[in-house]
Enzyme design. Sequence first.
Site, short mmCIF file in Angstrom:
data_model
loop_
_atom_site.label_atom_id
_atom_site.label_comp_id
_atom_site.label_asym_id
_atom_site.label_seq_id
_atom_site.Cartn_x
_atom_site.Cartn_y
_atom_site.Cartn_z
CD GLU A 1 -3.00 -1.24 2.02
OE1 GLU A 1 -3.45 -1.70 2.24
OE2 GLU A 1 -2.24 -0.52 3.19
CD GLU B 1 -4.16 -7.28 3.76
OE1 GLU B 1 -4.34 -6.54 3.69
OE2 GLU B 1 -1.91 -6.31 2.92
C1 GAL Z 1 -5.08 -4.24 4.28
C2 GAL Z 1 -3.23 -3.84 4.44
C3 GAL Z 1 -3.07 -4.58 5.97
C4 GAL Z 1 -4.31 -4.59 7.14
C5 GAL Z 1 -5.49 -4.82 6.07
C6 GAL Z 1 -6.89 -4.81 7.34
O1 GAL Z 1 -5.64 -3.48 3.71
O2 GAL Z 1 -2.81 -4.05 3.55
O3 GAL Z 1 -1.99 -3.79 6.61
O4 GAL Z 1 -4.31 -3.12 7.29
O5 GAL Z 1 -5.95 -4.13 5.38
O6 GAL Z 1 -6.17 -4.60 8.40
MG MG Z 2 -2.49 0.06 5.19
#
Ligand code: GAL
Ligand code: MG
Length: 995
Positions: free
Chosen positions: A438, A509
């Site tokens: 990010e 993720e």
């Molecule tokens: C994503 C990010 C993670 C964490 C997650 C929310 O966008 O990459 O670091 O913030 O969201 O828990």
């Molecule tokens: Mg972040």
Amino acid sequence: MEKYYENPAILHVGTMDNRAYYIPFASRKAALEGNGDQSERRLLLSGTWQFRYYSSVLDVPETFWLQDGLCQDVIPVPSVWQNYGYDRHQYTNVNYPFPYDPPYVPLENPCGVYRRNFCLDKQESMRYYLNYEGVDSCFYVWINGSFVGYSQVSHSTSEFDITDFVKQGENVIVTAVLKWCDGSYLEDQDKLRMSGIFRDVYILVRPSHHIRDFFLHTDLDAEYRNAVIRADLSYFDTPVPVRATLLDPMGCVIGETAVEGDTVSFSVEGAMLWNAENPVQYTLLLESEGETIAQKVGVRKLEIRHQNCICLNGQPIKFRGVNRHDSDPVTGYTISREQALKDLALMKQHNINAIRTSHYPNAPWFPQLCSEYGFYMIAESDQESHGSVSLIGGDFEDNYCALARDPRFMSAILDRVQRNVMRDKNCAAVLIWSLGNESGYGENMENAGRWVKSYDPDRLVHYEGYHPQAKDHVNDCSMLDVYSRMYPACADLEKELRDGMDKPYILCEYIHAMGNGPGDAEDYQRLIDQYDGFAGGFVWEWCDHSVYMGKTEDGKRKYFYGGDFGEFPHDGNFCMDGLVFPDRTPHNGLKEYKNVIRPIRARLLEDGWIEFENKLDFTRLEEYAQIAYTVTRDGVPVSEGIFDGVEAAPHGKAKVLFDPKVSGGGTWYLNLTYRAAKAWPFCGAGHELGFDQLLLADEPVAVEALKGSAAMAVAETKRQIIVATPTFRYIFDKVAGQFSALVFQNQALISKPVEFNIWRAPTDNDRTVRQEWERAGYDRATVRVYETEARVEDGLAVIECHLSLAPLVLQKILDIRMRCVIDGEGRVEMSMHCQKEMAMPYLPRFGVRLFLPKGMDTAKYLGYGPLESYVDKHRASYWGCFTTTAAQNHVDYIKPQENGSHWGCASVEVWDGSGAGFKAVSSKPISFSISPYTQEELTQKAHNFELEEDENTVLCLDYGVSGIGSNSCGPRLMEQYQLNEETFAFTLRLIPRDL
Ligand code: GAL
Ligand code: MG
């Protein structure tokens, strides 16, 4: 102190060039026997240091590094100072904890001064290298009063040549650590923000000429049989004679040679190949000038083949991954090998085979452990600049990409990426380099990506953050090898997969594991299994982040999260989104994930055949699993055994013919349990790998007809209908539209009026829809009865009631026509026909809530247990017969929320110590939960340790409960899991226990 900390052009002063991580040893024997911790060439400086904390660097006295009595406190190294009472904790996700004004940080910048003495037997023939493996955020070093250097990039190693600074005997080292520096703009990861020397500090004692760096490469022939292991070396100053020895995985020497120039290679015929399922490693010894470096070598080859499949040694692989932070409720960022091994053990035990080191490199020995125990890694650089998205004005995309394009930060971003790659490049586990997280996209990220691709073409390059594109820039993603996304909805994902991809697809993720969740693991797994080029995903995230604050007076653990430290800005409990609790107790979500990614899947074919599919990529089914079965009828085992001789190649299938001998009615299941056939790291033989449950027959037992009684009497007042026989007396409240008393054989079965129930304590995954629910008044729905009628019909009492549920302020949510029939045995059957106002959002649940006398707290149910289960989250549970209590059934999420429901129940029975109670059945499977807490209490309280039990036992019998999903960060709950029918009917029969 020079202001290097606000100068992105000066990142390091006096540091050595980056190199691969290794610890040299004094002898071959020592190198083969110990890990780096045991090397006599390493002088560990971790331990107790003198310390002084300044809330502002402005208050640090001039030439403090010369002042003896300055540091009057002590602090352990490694640690973070917030854990020792200095400064305060802060949890912020996207937002920067300081004004956005790069490269400037607040003038009042906290500073910790560390100081210690150490003794050295200085040998003139040796060189001395001071190493810091992790310091947040930047630091200055003095030895014996002289300035040695400066460094930053919190999660990377900084090495200084201190040969000319140290002397024989007593030496003094001073380290000043600043909380913030220009680098903090690139370390905006979603985490608790902690400071200090949080990883080991040590001195390496090395010969005056030595190997500086080496880079391992392994290659395989077209048959993936014969390997070439090559190491490219570089030296400090001038080349030295090096003897290279290769040992096979059993420890036998299979090659030995003098290194010529700067490269050495070994050919290995019939090489044993490394993969996560069988992580065999060779050992390369590099001996020079009385120093030995031992390096493990996992022989493997990574390619993209077969239409965008990530292939290891020719075989397509799938990631069953998690994102992992270095985080502990007691030690913060400081993680020992033991702590890391505990994580790895739990991961192995739960079928996880891949880790993304979100969002920075972990301790340098961590990738070695992953190589040794068998995990695929996405190794991520210490890089995130998410906070620029919050800026006011300008285009979202331009803001997001601000630092990724800012020329002032080009070298800083490259530096971060290089430090990551250089340090861990010799670890077999690392398959993919990630540029960071990010940080937007643009010239700086592209530049860094190109460097990785050219430096290490044998691995893949990953970066998910290339999706935003600044207005005046065209993103060049040519150096990125995988198409990576986070949190797409399944439907969108499927569309992308169907449309086809020109790179392998991964979810870096997905299935946000916050609180009660994730609910949609199986839905994503279906797509991972279905599409070859979809290499799998990494759950967000492994562990809840929190700070342990000791126990309450009554012994409950207190875990704090954002906002509990009085900080601003903060992001509340968004840091607690892991598959394990802070202390590593598995959440049900981890168990759910475990079974979703089980290594074997079974299904019923026609004519009594069962098909088993081996999901592993490298191991034959019969080598790792034993399959046991149990046939159950209505949850009771009828027969059991073992399926012998089920043989299947990796990704292969096997069929077995089986006659379960189903006879008579009832619900019949075939339960299949997969157990480890032999021990492997962290899993003993017999360890459960997962299970399947196949429905064989479903002929529910017909419900008995209600029986009338001549003694049935119905009386009516303005407010009540009283139904009585000599054995029971039930009161129906005409205002509440429900029963207010059920007294059977002189025992009260309920202690408060029954309620219609549409609310649930919002889960973390309900955090968005919760606003719609509250706007629609679901948390304050009231009953309005239009009409009630009661009569006796054939000895049965019949109550008909037309009512609605509506919140103050708004229109009705549900219109309900209910018919209650009470028979001579005291059985109550409620049939509800409901009509929903479709302008209102989907319902959290629909059912009735009963307040039982406190002691009536035992429940036996036939449905999905023993863990909590929901329409979309029930893969860790199976259909069976279970007994629980209100206390046992409560799942103690740190931030209290809906929990402990059981889906798909055919019946539920509750009773107290004397046996008094009742059974509930329905014509369709219901959900139920039993709890010492009300949903209001669970809604209101911020922490589990604040919860107060209700004076009653709370029993919810639900027509339906909406699914769980993962909308705390992921997509909106899928429609098929929303309780949102326009009309529906719910029949519930309560049958008192005859005493
Ligand atoms: C994503 C990010 C993670 C964490 C997650 C929310 O966008 O990459 O670091 O913030 O969201 O828990
Ligand atoms: Mg972040």
